[in-house]
Design an enzyme around this catalytic site. Structure first.
Site, short mmCIF file in Angstrom:
data_model
loop_
_atom_site.label_atom_id
_atom_site.label_comp_id
_atom_site.label_asym_id
_atom_site.label_seq_id
_atom_site.Cartn_x
_atom_site.Cartn_y
_atom_site.Cartn_z
N PHE A 247 27.62 26.40 41.40
CA PHE A 247 26.51 27.26 41.85
C PHE A 247 25.98 27.03 43.00
CE2 PHE A 247 25.84 26.50 37.13
CZ PHE A 247 26.40 27.71 36.52
N GLY A 476 33.99 26.98 35.88
CA GLY A 476 33.41 27.69 34.80
C GLY A 476 33.74 29.29 35.07
N GLY A 518 36.41 32.61 45.17
CA GLY A 518 37.49 31.88 44.50
C GLY A 518 38.54 32.88 43.84
N LEU A 639 39.35 41.43 37.59
CA LEU A 639 41.05 40.95 37.40
C LEU A 639 41.04 40.58 35.87
CD1 LEU A 639 41.07 38.64 40.37
CD2 LEU A 639 42.61 40.21 39.82
N LYS A 642 36.80 40.25 30.52
CA LYS A 642 36.03 39.42 29.74
C LYS A 642 35.12 38.38 30.86
CE LYS A 642 35.99 36.88 25.70
NZ LYS A 642 36.80 36.39 24.59
N GLN A 647 30.71 36.30 34.14
CA GLN A 647 30.09 36.10 35.66
C GLN A 647 28.66 36.79 36.06
OE1 GLN A 647 31.29 34.04 38.43
NE2 GLN A 647 31.97 33.06 36.49
N LYS A 710 37.09 42.24 45.65
CA LYS A 710 36.10 41.94 46.76
C LYS A 710 35.13 40.65 46.50
CE LYS A 710 33.83 45.83 48.42
NZ LYS A 710 33.15 47.11 48.25
N GLU A 714 28.47 36.32 42.46
CA GLU A 714 27.15 36.32 42.97
C GLU A 714 26.41 37.27 42.90
OE1 GLU A 714 26.55 32.65 45.24
OE2 GLU A 714 28.72 32.65 45.78
MO1 MOS Z 1 28.18 29.74 45.77
S1 MOS Z 1 26.34 29.61 46.05
O1 MOS Z 1 28.48 29.92 47.55
O2 MOS Z 1 28.75 28.31 44.95
#
Ligand code: MOS
Length: 747
Positions: A247, A476, A518, A639, A642, A647, A710, A714
């Site tokens: 996070f 995670g 990621g 992608l 689930k 997320q 994209k 977050e």
């Molecule tokens: Mo996110 S707050 O850039 O792990």
């Protein structure tokens, strides 16, 4: 290139490949990985928030069984104090202070000693016996106490973002406006509380070190540790099998990460340092206490003509850091005249850092609540007002978005929520004693792109199995599952024949997983590796006289379920294994490398979504309960349905937490955080969690990367808190400007 095949695996809600390992406990975090002869290092933190260390007595700790105690007196100096080298093409903003180099104390809990013992228990006990004396000065830990010392830096964020920004002419827009909202929001500091507390373990072998680290970026850890120790990155191997949430708190490199290898080298023995829950409030940065003042002006029709957004926040003594609260809020709507400013106050805290929705989550509270006020002033529907102000192009550049979807998300979520039945009059919906409120908020998040190549390695064995390796880590999100899906599609290999190996810096470089990048960076590199490898296999087959595909062009051939075949006649072809075995190849391999291609149109890059909340407020007790949340998001390609839902589900619940629960309270006497435990730092539990309805509005994005991803992690948190706070207004008629909202503020 062979003909592209439609995705089969990508998009499906496939279960996590590591789900069983995680629920059975077989998945190990850093602190759980066995290391022969390892000693435990426990950090001792300063008991003052500002001043100098006068003396430190380690005798009692040593008598109690500590095998060594390191302080500023005997800890080797670090070679440099780097900011994190980032694979985004510039240095990332980290804390530029490293403790135990001298006697200065900048913040409460700053490490002043590492106590090492054979067991964790002895080390913990011995750490309590360290006796330190200080010359203390009053610490500055509360925004209000430093207000008169505020300043406007040139830039924030390690020089990456100018502190004062503008477009158009806000003053003129304000002078000519028909409507105006002027409001100041205050946000308490927040601390990261992932399920796994941060930990680092280090084991030297000659002049090379193996480091297990709980990190969002193994390569970033490797480069940072190497710089601190003054050795080549080739001497540092970082491994992270599983990380229990990050996070943002594990995105930068904090002192313990370097202290473990430093102490292990001194002691010539493996050393493991584990932060306890309280130390997480002094060890991995924070979301800073801040105040945001918004002035939003519009014409008679509610078209916003100007936005002034000023932020004042607490930073550390050493870095001009502020989370980027103004950037998305400044671009989310078609507002021609905008002025943003980051004012800072130096306080006795760590350097703040990223925390999920870093800046967007708070900035969109201030903006979205102000829009709600404007709607009330105009007598307009809040959804309608947002649509009226939708930014069809990037208001900053005037260029098109890579893809949009905002209006679709807003309409879709409004429909699912039942917004049409809303009576705008505050307090008009009730359920028994409860006042019911409905609110809306917009979600927006930037699309960050790497400045350096992202790589993955793919190897097809003659038994038809595919192994993909990438220097990323599981914290995670389910990245190995996603990578397996992408690799399976790209290479035409069934899901159960794909194995993805991650979590080691021995694998090709991938940037730290920050800023919701990621999935995009890993899937792009893996996709390219898979398609390259398939092309390699096709050229072997077409050149091979023994192949039924001999002499064909690659465009005529597709790879499906481990078989190469003619697109025009699927009955003609052969298995991947047959191609390799006949050519006496045990395997073929390739490294895929991805960098975003230059974008001549300089598109705007933002992900959008829309959030709706229903709250119930008990007017006598001041209780606020969130009954349901509805969100719709346009993250480009989904992608894994689930994992994407997971997320966003976490993000929306965190938005609830942001609005109603989380706040770190400083003790102004000594600078400690007064509620540094999970007993007193409030987080939502299952009983707080509302019904959550999530949908994705998929828009093709052909600009950003091969799969049109994209980023999503977050986005789900942004806008939730605003929707809740606006719903509280709808229930009660009260504008709440102190975040988190508290019972006492409502009474
Ligand atoms: Mo996110 S707050 O850039 O792990």
């Amino acid at each position: 290139m062979s003909a592209p095949t439609a995705p089969k695996l990508v998009g499906q809600g496939i279960d996590r490949v590591d789900g069983r390992a995680k629920v059975t406990g077989a998945a190990r975090y850093t602190a759980e990985i066995p290391m022969p002869n390892a000693a435990y290092g426990v950090l001792v933190g300063a008991e003052i928030g500002n001043g100098t260390l006068s003396s430190i007595d380690t005798d009692a700790a040593l008598r109690a069984g500590a095998v060594a105690v390191y302080t500023h007196q005997n800890l080797p100096r670090v070679a440099t104090v780097p900011v994190l080298p980032s694979a985004f093409g510039h240095s990332a903003p980290g804390q530029t202070f490293f403790p135990m180099q001298d006697t200065t104390i900048h913040y409460f809990g700053q490490p002043i000693a590492v106590v090492v013992a054979d067991t964790f228990e002895v080390a913990q006990h011995a750490a309590t016996l360290i006796e330190a004396t200080y010359t203390a000065q009053p610490p500055m830990v509360r925004l209000d106490d430093g207000r008169d010392r505020q300043y406007l830096p040139d830039s924030i964020f390690a020089g990456l973002v100018p502190a004062a920004q503008s477009r158009g002419d806000f003053a003129t827009a304000a002078a000519e406006a028909a409507h105006s909202v002027d409001a100041t929001y205050h946000f308490a500091a927040n601390h990261h509380n992932p399920i796994e507390c941060s930990a680092t373990a280090a084991m030297w072998d000659g002049d090379s070190v193996l480091v297990y680290d709980s990190t969002q970026g193994i390569v970033a850890s490797q480069l940072t540790i190497a710089a601190y120790l003054g050795i080549s990155p080739s001497r540092v191997r970082v491994v992270a099998d599983y990380v229990g949430g990050g996070f943002g708190g594990k995105a930068m490199m904090w002192p313990h990460v370097t202290l473990a290898p430093l102490v292990a080298r001194e002691l010539a023995r493996p050393v493991r340092i584990i932060l306890n829950r309280e130390q997480m409030f002094y060890g991995t940065g924070l979301r800073e206490e801040q105040e945001q003042r918004i002035t939003l002006v519009s014409d008679t029709d509610g078209r916003c003509t100007g936005l002034r957004h000023h932020k004042l926040s607490v930073t550390s003594p050493f870095d001009d850091w502020a989370e980027l609260s103004l950037e998305v809020a400044g671009k989310a709507y078609a507002i021609a005249n905008w002025e943003g400013r980051y004012q800072l106050v130096k306080g006795n805290t760590m350097t703040p850092t990223f925390m999920r929705g870093p800046g967007e989550a708070s900035g969109m509270v201030a903006l979205e609540c102000s829009l709600d006020e404007l709607a009330e002033q105009l007598g307009a529907d809040p959804v309608e007002l947002r649509l009226r102000n939708h930014a069809a192009v990037d208001p900053e550049s005037g260029n098109r978005w890579t893809s949009d979807g905002y209006a679709e998300c807003l309409r879709h979520a409004a429909e699912r929520f039942g917004w049409g039945a809303r009576n705008p009059v505050p307090g008009s919906h009730t359920d028994g004693n409860w006042l019911i409120g409905w609110g809306v908020g917009t979600a927006g998040y930037p699309v960050y792109e790497p400045g350096q190549p992202q790589r993955a390695h793919a190897r097809l064995r003659s038994d038809g199995s595919l192994v993909v390796q990438a220097g990323t880590q599981e914290f995670g999100t389910g990245v190995a599952t996603i990578a397996s899906q992408v690799a399976g599609d790209a290479m035409g290999v069934p899901f159960d024949r794909v194995r993805v190996e991650i979590g080691s810096t021995d694998f090709p470089n991938i940037a730290a997983a920050v800023g919701s990048t990621g999935a995009a960076i890993v899937s792009s590199a893996v996709h390219i590796a898979g398609t390259q490898l398939l092309a390699q296999l096709v050229s072997i087959a077409t050149a091979d006289e023994g192949s039924p595909l001999h002499g064909r062009t690659s465009a005529e051939i597709e790879g499906v379920d481990g078989t190469l075949r003619l697109v025009s006649d699927p009955s003609i072809g052969e298995t991947y294994s047959a191609v390799l075995q006949r050519n006496q190849l045990s395997d073929i391999e390739t490294t895929g490398s991805w960098l975003p291609t230059p974008d001549p149109e300089a598109h705007g890059k933002l992900s959008f979504g829309a959030q709706f909340a229903e709250v119930a407020v008990d007017p006598e007790l001041g209780l606020i309960r969130v009954r349901r949340l509805v969100g719709a998001f346009a993250p480009g390609r989904v992608l894994n349905a689930k994992l994407a839902r997971s997320q966003v589900l976490g993000g929306m619940n965190w938005g609830l937490s942001q609005a109603l629960m989380e706040g770190s309270l400083p003790d102004i006497r000594d600078g400690r955080w007064a509620n540094s435990s999970l007993l007193e730092y409030l987080l939502p539990v299952n009983a707080d969690a509302p019904a959550v309805d999530i949908s994705f509005v998929e828009f093709e994005d052909s600009v950003l990367n091969p799969l049109g991803v994209k980023g999503l992690g977050e986005l789900g948190m942004v806008g939730t808190a605003a929707a809740i706070i606006n719903a509280v207004h709808h229930a009660t008629g009260r504008r709440m400007r102190e975040i988190p909202l508290r019972i006492e503020h409502l009474l």
